[in-house]
Design a protein around this motif. Structure first.
Motif, PDB file in Angstrom:
ATOM      1  N   GLY A  83      -2.120  13.254   2.819  1.00 23.47           N
ATOM      2  CA  GLY A  83      -1.680  11.879   2.584  1.00 23.47           C
ATOM      3  C   GLY A  83      -1.924  10.952   3.759  1.00 23.47           C
ATOM      4  N   VAL A  84      -1.777  11.473   4.988  1.00 23.54           N
ATOM      5  CA  VAL A  84      -1.966  10.621   6.171  1.00 23.54           C
ATOM      6  C   VAL A  84      -3.433  10.225   6.341  1.00 23.54           C
ATOM      7  CG1 VAL A  84       0.074  11.387   7.452  1.00 23.54           C
ATOM      8  CG2 VAL A  84      -2.075  12.680   7.656  1.00 23.54           C
ATOM      9  N   PHE A  85      -4.325  10.888   5.621  1.00 27.97           N
ATOM     10  CA  PHE A  85      -5.732  10.506   5.651  1.00 27.97           C
ATOM     11  C   PHE A  85      -6.109   9.673   4.421  1.00 27.97           C
ATOM     12  CE2 PHE A  85      -6.278  12.929   9.328  1.00 27.97           C
ATOM     13  CZ  PHE A  85      -5.739  14.187   9.151  1.00 27.97           C
ATOM     14  N   GLY A  86      -5.123   9.389   3.572  1.00 25.14           N
ATOM     15  CA  GLY A  86      -5.356   8.558   2.388  1.00 25.14           C
ATOM     16  C   GLY A  86      -6.217   9.212   1.324  1.00 25.14           C
ATOM     17  N   ILE A  87      -6.299  10.561   1.363  1.00 29.68           N
ATOM     18  CA  ILE A  87      -7.207  11.269   0.460  1.00 29.68           C
ATOM     19  C   ILE A  87      -6.810  11.053  -1.011  1.00 29.68           C
ATOM     20  CG2 ILE A  87      -8.209  13.522  -0.128  1.00 29.68           C
ATOM     21  CD1 ILE A  87      -8.986  12.437   2.668  1.00 29.68           C
ATOM     22  N   HIS A  88      -5.494  10.970  -1.272  1.00 26.82           N
ATOM     23  CA  HIS A  88      -5.034  10.765  -2.647  1.00 26.82           C
ATOM     24  C   HIS A  88      -5.504   9.416  -3.184  1.00 26.82           C
ATOM     25  CE1 HIS A  88      -2.079   9.054   0.074  1.00 26.82           C
ATOM     26  NE2 HIS A  88      -1.670   8.269  -0.895  1.00 26.82           N
ATOM     27  N   ARG A  89      -5.671   8.438  -2.293  1.00 27.77           N
ATOM     28  CA  ARG A  89      -6.157   7.127  -2.722  1.00 27.77           C
ATOM     29  C   ARG A  89      -7.651   7.167  -3.033  1.00 27.77           C
ATOM     30  NH1 ARG A  89      -3.240   2.329  -2.439  1.00 27.77           N
ATOM     31  NH2 ARG A  89      -1.067   2.779  -2.022  1.00 27.77           N
ATOM     32  N   PHE A  90      -8.384   8.006  -2.297  1.00 30.56           N
ATOM     33  CA  PHE A  90      -9.793   8.208  -2.629  1.00 30.56           C
ATOM     34  C   PHE A  90      -9.897   8.879  -3.996  1.00 30.56           C
ATOM     35  CE2 PHE A  90     -10.103   7.931   2.032  1.00 30.56           C
ATOM     36  CZ  PHE A  90     -11.124   6.998   2.140  1.00 30.56           C
ATOM     37  N   TYR A  91      -8.970   9.827  -4.254  1.00 28.91           N
ATOM     38  CA  TYR A  91      -8.959  10.552  -5.532  1.00 28.91           C
ATOM     39  C   TYR A  91      -8.780   9.609  -6.713  1.00 28.91           C
ATOM     40  CZ  TYR A  91      -7.021  13.331  -9.360  1.00 28.91           C
ATOM     41  OH  TYR A  91      -6.764  13.862 -10.584  1.00 28.91           O
ATOM     42  N   VAL A  92      -7.868   8.636  -6.595  1.00 29.99           N
ATOM     43  CA  VAL A  92      -7.631   7.726  -7.723  1.00 29.99           C
ATOM     44  C   VAL A  92      -8.614   6.556  -7.724  1.00 29.99           C
ATOM     45  CG1 VAL A  92      -5.180   8.331  -7.825  1.00 29.99           C
ATOM     46  CG2 VAL A  92      -5.891   6.315  -6.519  1.00 29.99           C
ATOM     47  N   GLY A  93      -9.497   6.506  -6.728  1.00 35.54           N
ATOM     48  CA  GLY A  93     -10.538   5.483  -6.698  1.00 35.54           C
ATOM     49  C   GLY A  93     -10.208   4.265  -5.861  1.00 35.54           C
ATOM     50  N   LYS A  94      -9.039   4.291  -5.195  1.00 35.97           N
ATOM     51  CA  LYS A  94      -8.674   3.157  -4.339  1.00 35.97           C
ATOM     52  C   LYS A  94      -9.286   3.377  -2.960  1.00 35.97           C
ATOM     53  CE  LYS A  94      -4.326   1.898  -6.594  1.00 35.97           C
ATOM     54  NZ  LYS A  94      -2.862   2.036  -6.574  1.00 35.97           N
ATOM     55  N   ILE A  95     -10.588   3.141  -2.876  1.00 39.51           N
ATOM     56  CA  ILE A  95     -11.334   3.461  -1.663  1.00 39.51           C
ATOM     57  C   ILE A  95     -10.912   2.560  -0.494  1.00 39.51           C
ATOM     58  CG2 ILE A  95     -13.653   3.750  -0.681  1.00 39.51           C
ATOM     59  CD1 ILE A  95     -13.087   5.634  -3.035  1.00 39.51           C
ATOM     60  N   GLY A  96     -10.742   1.257  -0.785  1.00 41.97           N
ATOM     61  CA  GLY A  96     -10.412   0.290   0.261  1.00 41.97           C
ATOM     62  C   GLY A  96      -9.124   0.632   0.988  1.00 41.97           C
ATOM     63  N   THR A  97      -8.028   0.795   0.223  1.00 39.93           N
ATOM     64  CA  THR A  97      -6.748   1.130   0.835  1.00 39.93           C
ATOM     65  C   THR A  97      -6.755   2.566   1.348  1.00 39.93           C
ATOM     66  OG1 THR A  97      -5.942   1.544  -1.405  1.00 39.93           O
ATOM     67  CG2 THR A  97      -5.277  -0.523  -0.384  1.00 39.93           C
ATOM     68  N   GLY A  98      -7.638   3.404   0.778  1.00 41.84           N
ATOM     69  CA  GLY A  98      -7.792   4.776   1.269  1.00 41.84           C
ATOM     70  C   GLY A  98      -8.300   4.784   2.690  1.00 41.84           C
ATOM     71  N   ILE A  99      -9.330   3.962   2.958  1.00 43.11           N
ATOM     72  CA  ILE A  99      -9.888   3.842   4.312  1.00 43.11           C
ATOM     73  C   ILE A  99      -8.837   3.262   5.260  1.00 43.11           C
ATOM     74  CG2 ILE A  99     -11.611   2.616   5.700  1.00 43.11           C
ATOM     75  CD1 ILE A  99     -13.478   2.834   3.173  1.00 43.11           C
ATOM     76  N   LEU A 100      -8.095   2.260   4.744  1.00 44.84           N
ATOM     77  CA  LEU A 100      -7.030   1.637   5.544  1.00 44.84           C
ATOM     78  C   LEU A 100      -5.973   2.671   5.936  1.00 44.84           C
ATOM     79  CD1 LEU A 100      -6.517  -1.315   6.457  1.00 44.84           C
ATOM     80  CD2 LEU A 100      -4.948  -1.531   4.540  1.00 44.84           C
ATOM     81  N   GLN A 101      -5.617   3.533   4.987  1.00 43.88           N
ATOM     82  CA  GLN A 101      -4.641   4.594   5.269  1.00 43.88           C
ATOM     83  C   GLN A 101      -5.208   5.615   6.240  1.00 43.88           C
ATOM     84  OE1 GLN A 101      -3.022   6.497   1.781  1.00 43.88           O
ATOM     85  NE2 GLN A 101      -1.202   5.239   1.822  1.00 43.88           N
ATOM     86  N   LEU A 102      -6.489   5.894   6.077  1.00 46.03           N
ATOM     87  CA  LEU A 102      -7.164   6.845   6.958  1.00 46.03           C
ATOM     88  C   LEU A 102      -7.106   6.351   8.407  1.00 46.03           C
ATOM     89  CD1 LEU A 102      -9.019   9.425   7.033  1.00 46.03           C
ATOM     90  CD2 LEU A 102     -10.940   7.898   6.744  1.00 46.03           C
ATOM     91  N   TRP A 111       3.785   5.032   4.690  1.00 45.27           N
ATOM     92  CA  TRP A 111       3.021   4.586   3.521  1.00 45.27           C
ATOM     93  C   TRP A 111       2.658   5.779   2.641  1.00 45.27           C
ATOM     94  CZ3 TRP A 111      -2.336   1.627   3.962  1.00 45.27           C
ATOM     95  CH2 TRP A 111      -2.631   1.051   2.700  1.00 45.27           C
ATOM     96  N   ALA A 112       2.213   6.859   3.297  1.00 46.44           N
ATOM     97  CA  ALA A 112       1.846   8.069   2.564  1.00 46.44           C
ATOM     98  C   ALA A 112       3.052   8.665   1.862  1.00 46.44           C
ATOM     99  CB  ALA A 112       1.230   9.090   3.517  1.00 46.44           C
ATOM    100  N   LEU A 113       4.217   8.599   2.525  1.00 45.58           N
ATOM    101  CA  LEU A 113       5.446   9.136   1.925  1.00 45.58           C
ATOM    102  C   LEU A 113       5.847   8.327   0.688  1.00 45.58           C
ATOM    103  CD1 LEU A 113       7.881  11.135   2.204  1.00 45.58           C
ATOM    104  CD2 LEU A 113       9.040   9.320   3.470  1.00 45.58           C
ATOM    105  N   ILE A 114       5.748   6.989   0.820  1.00 47.17           N
ATOM    106  CA  ILE A 114       6.056   6.115  -0.327  1.00 47.17           C
ATOM    107  C   ILE A 114       5.098   6.424  -1.481  1.00 47.17           C
ATOM    108  CG2 ILE A 114       6.069   3.716  -1.136  1.00 47.17           C
ATOM    109  CD1 ILE A 114       6.934   2.980   1.816  1.00 47.17           C
ATOM    110  N   ASP A 115       3.814   6.570  -1.150  1.00 49.29           N
ATOM    111  CA  ASP A 115       2.819   6.921  -2.164  1.00 49.29           C
ATOM    112  C   ASP A 115       3.169   8.231  -2.849  1.00 49.29           C
ATOM    113  OD1 ASP A 115      -0.344   5.611  -0.848  1.00 49.29           O
ATOM    114  OD2 ASP A 115       1.331   4.673  -1.888  1.00 49.29           O
ATOM    115  N   PHE A 116       3.593   9.222  -2.047  1.00 50.97           N
ATOM    116  CA  PHE A 116       3.939  10.534  -2.592  1.00 50.97           C
ATOM    117  C   PHE A 116       5.076  10.420  -3.611  1.00 50.97           C
ATOM    118  CE2 PHE A 116       3.978  14.999  -2.877  1.00 50.97           C
ATOM    119  CZ  PHE A 116       5.294  15.426  -2.905  1.00 50.97           C
TER     120      PHE A 116
END
Ligand SMILES: [Zn+2]
Length: 136
Positions: A83-102, A111-116
């Motif tokens: 989650g701290v690398f935003g991998i789950h956001r890449f999985y759902v296709g949210k690449i932009g916020t995924g990179i931001l999380q990364l 942020w990752a905890l809230i997402d979880f």
């Protein structure tokens, strides 16, 4: 010898066709089971019917239309471990916020905890805004 082989084949073929006929009959019974009631007039219609043949009311379930093809379980696992690398956001296709999380280490984990939590309760959405509410 050749004749007996032919006879054997012939009888096994006829057995197969009778089995197929029996199977087809049982699937017909299965189709009868999958009847639903019309939303408009309450008449019994087939569950795959898009509109009611009796009154024409649309039968599409709006909840299904907004379902994501992504699943909670892989998203939750990815978020939990990566989650701290935003991998789950890449999985759902949210690449932009995924990179931001990364880059922010998942907003320092918060942020990752809230997402979880959002994923687990079925409130997380994919890139198209469809809710991910199925586990598998
Ligand atoms: Zn109807």
């Amino acid at each position: 010898m050749l004749n007996s082989v032919f006879l054997f084949n012939n009888s096994s073929v006829s057995r197969a066709t009778s089995l197929a006929r029996r199977f087809r009959r049982s699937t017909n019974q299965g189709e009868k089971m999958s009847m639903v009631f019309c939303r408009g007039c309450g008449k019994e219609i087939h569950e795959t019917a898009v509109t009611c043949p009796n009154c024409g009311a649309p039968q599409g379930t709006p909840k299904e239309a907004s379902n994501s093809d992504k699943r909670i379980l892989p998203a939750a696992l990815l978020c939990f471990f990566l989650g701290v690398f935003g991998i789950h956001r890449f999985y759902v296709g949210k690449i932009g916020t995924g990179i931001l999380q990364l880059l922010t280490f998942g907003g320092l984990g918060i942020w990752a905890l809230i997402d979880f939590i959002m994923i687990v309760v079925g409130s997380f959405t994919d890139k198209d805004g469809n809710t991910i509410n199925l586990w598998t």
